[in-house]
Design an enzyme around this catalytic site. Structure first.
Site, PDB file in Angstrom:
ATOM      1  N   ASP A 167      54.240  23.901  39.955  1.00  0.00           N
ATOM      2  CA  ASP A 167      53.640  23.538  40.224  1.00  0.00           C
ATOM      3  C   ASP A 167      52.814  23.129  41.040  1.00  0.00           C
ATOM      4  OD1 ASP A 167      56.221  25.646  41.811  1.00  0.00           O
ATOM      5  OD2 ASP A 167      54.824  25.786  43.534  1.00  0.00           O
ATOM      6  N   GLU A 396      52.460  38.055  40.687  1.00  0.00           N
ATOM      7  CA  GLU A 396      53.428  36.947  40.236  1.00  0.00           C
ATOM      8  C   GLU A 396      52.572  36.673  38.913  1.00  0.00           C
ATOM      9  OE1 GLU A 396      51.807  34.188  43.540  1.00  0.00           O
ATOM     10  OE2 GLU A 396      53.538  32.465  42.743  1.00  0.00           O
TER      11      GLU A 396
HETATM   12  C1  GLC Z   1      55.931  29.466  43.409  1.00  0.00           C
HETATM   13  C2  GLC Z   1      56.447  28.848  42.382  1.00  0.00           C
HETATM   14  C3  GLC Z   1      58.402  28.831  41.628  1.00  0.00           C
HETATM   15  C4  GLC Z   1      58.821  30.338  42.226  1.00  0.00           C
HETATM   16  C5  GLC Z   1      58.578  30.335  43.273  1.00  0.00           C
HETATM   17  C6  GLC Z   1      59.050  31.151  44.292  1.00  0.00           C
HETATM   18  O1  GLC Z   1      56.396  28.053  43.832  1.00  0.00           O
HETATM   19  O2  GLC Z   1      55.396  28.188  41.073  1.00  0.00           O
HETATM   20  O3  GLC Z   1      58.411  28.687  40.965  1.00  0.00           O
HETATM   21  O4  GLC Z   1      60.008  29.380  42.036  1.00  0.00           O
HETATM   22  O5  GLC Z   1      56.745  30.412  44.166  1.00  0.00           O
HETATM   23  O6  GLC Z   1      58.301  32.649  43.940  1.00  0.00           O
END
Ligand code: GLC
Length: 425
Positions: A167, A396
């Site tokens: 992101d 995460e």
């Molecule tokens: C964030 C990450 C993305 C992922 C999402 C859900 O937005 O950057 O890559 O898919 O979270 O885990």
């Protein structure tokens, strides 16, 4: 790690996967991400395949039930109402029967389905389910090359940073500065209520994310217009590599399932893309870079996106150079692979995709390095990933300098990758 510790870790990983299972899809983690995410689901299915093959197929089938008529597979499917996430369906307004976002995410499905199929113990059911998914994944690949490579250059562009899955990467900064911030309707973020704001994207970045969403919404999510109308068009090497790998894997799967024409189309897409990808190679950085399609210039930003092409069948010499670059980064970080070069002053060890290590990325890089014969570096990445889990749990993402767990906890795809790494270790 001894066998007992391994077993314990497997149990814990399965527990996380089951806890986040909503029956036909899995949420990435409770609270922060309460819906189905595209590439998360494909990685999740690989983990589920170890204890429930049927459930693993369902995960990907559910995602493809929400494919758009034009072939796009959206990055989020909003199966339920939940005000804990922003931006929700009211902001996207894509008009789909079940609400979805209007952008896509890295095309992991072709790779994941092939892997599920190859490992399946229930061969008959796997063949039926893989055969049903084949044309859908193929339609998604076609959509990519039609809609995101309108001039037939061989590589596709992302039109929103969220599409990359990375992101707030440093890769986007310069191009993103061209995206306006004025005229964005007032909003309240939710992510910063679930996670430390210092580990998340900034307010200014969020304004730009939303400006793009509003802009595309104003064009009625018409994919024949969005690419050219976007002030943000980036050819991300990592994103393209994943798509290439999925084309190659889908081609192999199609051959196996008696669909030679579909196999040939995907093989051709992959060959053209692999040739085009080489223009993104940077000798000084020892990795690939992103290309800003609007300026025609390579972006001087050594992120992990430029190491991910090793996941695709690139030339051996390129894969070897990437292995050497990772060794260099390993000397600067306790845990690999950091999402950005620690030697770059813009590196930020705790902020999301601007430094932290992510297990799904490690998994793809290690898989590609193994295939290229760079088994030593691949083993280091696997070892580092398991060390992170042992020290810091199923986070995460992780600070690559200290190993500190960051972002959401009890994270689904992290747990799925642990199962994968333990099998490889
Ligand atoms: C964030 C990450 C993305 C992922 C999402 C859900 O937005 O950057 O890559 O898919 O979270 O885990």
């Amino acid at each position: 790690m001894n066998a007992r510790e391994n077993d314990d870790l497997i149990d814990k990983a399965v527990e996380v996967l089951k806890e986040n299972d909503r029956g036909t899809y899995t949420v990435p983690t409770k609270g922060l991400y309460p819906f189905q995410w595209n590439w998360d689901s494909c990685f999740t299915a690989l983990g589920q395949g170890y204890y429930d093959e049927a459930r693993a197929w369902t995960e990907i089938e559910t995602l493809f039930q929400h494919q758009w008529p034009d072939g796009m597979v959206p990055h989020i499917v909003f199966h339920v109402r939940d005000d804990g996430y922003f931006p929700g369906p009211d902001v996207w307004q894509t008009g789909r029967p079940t609400a979805t976002s209007g952008i896509t995410q890295p095309a992991v499905a072709g790779f994941a389905v092939r892997r599920l199929y190859e490992r399946a113990k229930d061969r008959e059911s796997a063949a039926v389910r893989a055969r049903a998914l084949l044309p859908k994944i193929d339609a998604w690949h076609r959509w990519f090359y039609d809609r995101r490579d309108p001039r037939g250059e061989g590589l596709v562009a992302i039109i929103h940073p969220w599409e990359s899955g990375r992101d707030n990467s440093i890769d986007w900064d310069a191009a993103f500065a061209r995206v306006p911030t004025h005229g964005v309707a007032p909003y309240q973020r939710r992510d910063t209520q679930h996670a430390d704001p210092a580990h998340r994207p900034t307010k200014e970045q969020y304004d730009r994310y939303l400006w793009l969403v509003q802009h595309f919404r104003g064009l009625c999510w018409d994919n024949s217009r969005l690419h050219d109308a976007s002030p943000f068009q980036i050819v991300d090497a990592g994103f393209n590599a994943i798509l290439i790998r999925s084309c190659v894997d889908l081609a192999d799967l199609a051959l196996d399932l008696g669909e030679p024409a579909l196999a040939e189309t995907n093989r051709q897409r992959a060959s053209k893309a692999i040739a085009a990808l080489d223009a993104l190679w940077s000798e000084p950085h020892g990795q690939y870079l992103c290309l800003d399609r609007l300026t025609g210039e390579l972006i001087d930003s050594a992120s992990v996106g430029g190491l991910m092409p090793v996941f695709a069948p690139i030339a051996k010499a390129r894969a070897a150079a990437i292995a050497r670059t990772i060794e260099k980064r390993a000397a600067a970080a306790r845990f690999i692979v950091p999402s950005h070069d620690p030697a770059d002053p813009r590196f930020d060890a705790k902020r999301y995709w601007r430094g932290p290590a992510w297990l799904v990325v490690n998994y793809m890089i290690a898989d590609g390095l193994t295939a290229a014969g760079e088994t030593e570096v691949a083993a280091r990445i696997t070892g580092s990933s398991l060390d992170l889990i042992e020290e810091s749990g199923f986070a995460e993402y992780y600070d690559p300098l200290t190993g500190e767990p960051l972002g959401g906890g009890r994270f689904t795809w992290t747990a799925a990758m642990v199962l994968e790494f333990l099998r490889a270790a």
